[in-house]
Design a protein around this motif. Structure first.
Motif, mmCIF file in Angstrom:
data_model
loop_
_atom_site.group_PDB
_atom_site.id
_atom_site.type_symbol
_atom_site.label_atom_id
_atom_site.label_comp_id
_atom_site.label_asym_id
_atom_site.label_seq_id
_atom_site.Cartn_x
_atom_site.Cartn_y
_atom_site.Cartn_z
ATOM 1 N N UNK A 1 0.861 -1.177 0.000
ATOM 2 C CA UNK A 1 0.000 0.000 0.000
ATOM 3 C C UNK A 1 0.897 1.227 0.000
ATOM 4 N N UNK A 2 0.676 2.091 -0.967
ATOM 5 C CA UNK A 2 1.466 3.322 -1.033
ATOM 6 C C UNK A 2 1.050 4.236 0.125
ATOM 7 N N UNK A 3 2.035 4.787 0.803
ATOM 8 C CA UNK A 3 1.776 5.652 1.962
ATOM 9 C C UNK A 3 0.789 6.773 1.609
ATOM 10 N N UNK A 4 0.949 7.382 0.434
ATOM 11 C CA UNK A 4 0.051 8.469 0.020
ATOM 12 C C UNK A 4 -1.387 7.971 -0.097
ATOM 13 N N UNK A 5 -1.578 6.734 -0.565
ATOM 14 C CA UNK A 5 -2.926 6.166 -0.681
ATOM 15 C C UNK A 5 -3.514 5.894 0.699
ATOM 16 N N UNK A 6 -2.679 5.461 1.635
ATOM 17 C CA UNK A 6 -3.158 5.250 2.997
ATOM 18 C C UNK A 6 -3.591 6.574 3.612
ATOM 19 N N UNK A 7 -2.803 7.617 3.416
ATOM 20 C CA UNK A 7 -3.167 8.934 3.955
ATOM 21 C C UNK A 7 -4.468 9.436 3.336
ATOM 22 N N UNK A 8 -4.632 9.229 2.032
ATOM 23 C CA UNK A 8 -5.874 9.625 1.358
ATOM 24 C C UNK A 8 -7.057 8.835 1.918
ATOM 25 N N UNK A 9 -6.857 7.540 2.123
ATOM 26 C CA UNK A 9 -7.907 6.687 2.686
ATOM 27 C C UNK A 9 -8.324 7.207 4.066
ATOM 28 N N UNK A 10 -7.348 7.561 4.893
ATOM 29 C CA UNK A 10 -7.637 8.077 6.232
ATOM 30 C C UNK A 10 -8.421 9.388 6.140
ATOM 31 N N UNK A 11 -8.020 10.272 5.251
ATOM 32 C CA UNK A 11 -8.747 11.537 5.070
ATOM 33 C C UNK A 11 -10.187 11.282 4.650
ATOM 34 N N UNK A 12 -10.390 10.327 3.735
ATOM 35 C CA UNK A 12 -11.749 9.991 3.289
ATOM 36 C C UNK A 12 -12.581 9.446 4.442
ATOM 37 N N UNK A 13 -11.977 8.642 5.286
ATOM 38 C CA UNK A 13 -12.702 8.080 6.429
ATOM 39 C C UNK A 13 -13.071 9.170 7.425
ATOM 40 N N UNK A 14 -12.187 10.156 7.623
ATOM 41 C CA UNK A 14 -12.536 11.291 8.480
ATOM 42 C C UNK A 14 -13.743 12.031 7.908
ATOM 43 N N UNK A 15 -13.754 12.266 6.600
ATOM 44 C CA UNK A 15 -14.866 12.977 5.967
ATOM 45 C C UNK A 15 -16.159 12.168 6.071
ATOM 46 N N UNK A 16 -16.079 10.854 5.828
ATOM 47 C CA UNK A 16 -17.263 10.001 5.942
ATOM 48 C C UNK A 16 -17.800 9.999 7.370
ATOM 49 N N UNK A 17 -16.898 9.933 8.330
ATOM 50 C CA UNK A 17 -17.312 9.918 9.731
ATOM 51 C C UNK A 17 -17.948 11.243 10.125
#
Length: 76
Positions: free
Chosen positions: A45-61
């Protein structure tokens, strides 16, 4: 020394504080973008993709919390 660009699924699991199998499911389902590398097809998993995933989860939450406010307790 710079952080590695790609992470093992176990590294992702440690970052998210979830199990390795949960991360594997997230990758296999397409929820978390990843690539297979090497002759044995190991997931990374590319670190940048993990960071993007985390940002998306914050927005969804945040959206979920906004749309599902806590009910006020009635005064006794």
């Amino acid at each position: 020394m710079p952080e590695p660009r790609f992470l093992l699924l176990s590294d992702v699991a440690a970052e998210l504080n979830v199990s390795d199998s949960q991360v594997y499911h997230m990758v296999r389902s397409g929820e978390l973008p990843a690539i297979k590398v090497g002759g044995r097809g190991q997931w990374r998993v590319e670190r940048a993709m993990l960071e993007r995933y985390i940002e998306e989860k914050y927005a969804e939450t945040a959206a979920w919390v906004r749309d599902n406010p806590l009910a006020e307790r009635e005064a006794d």
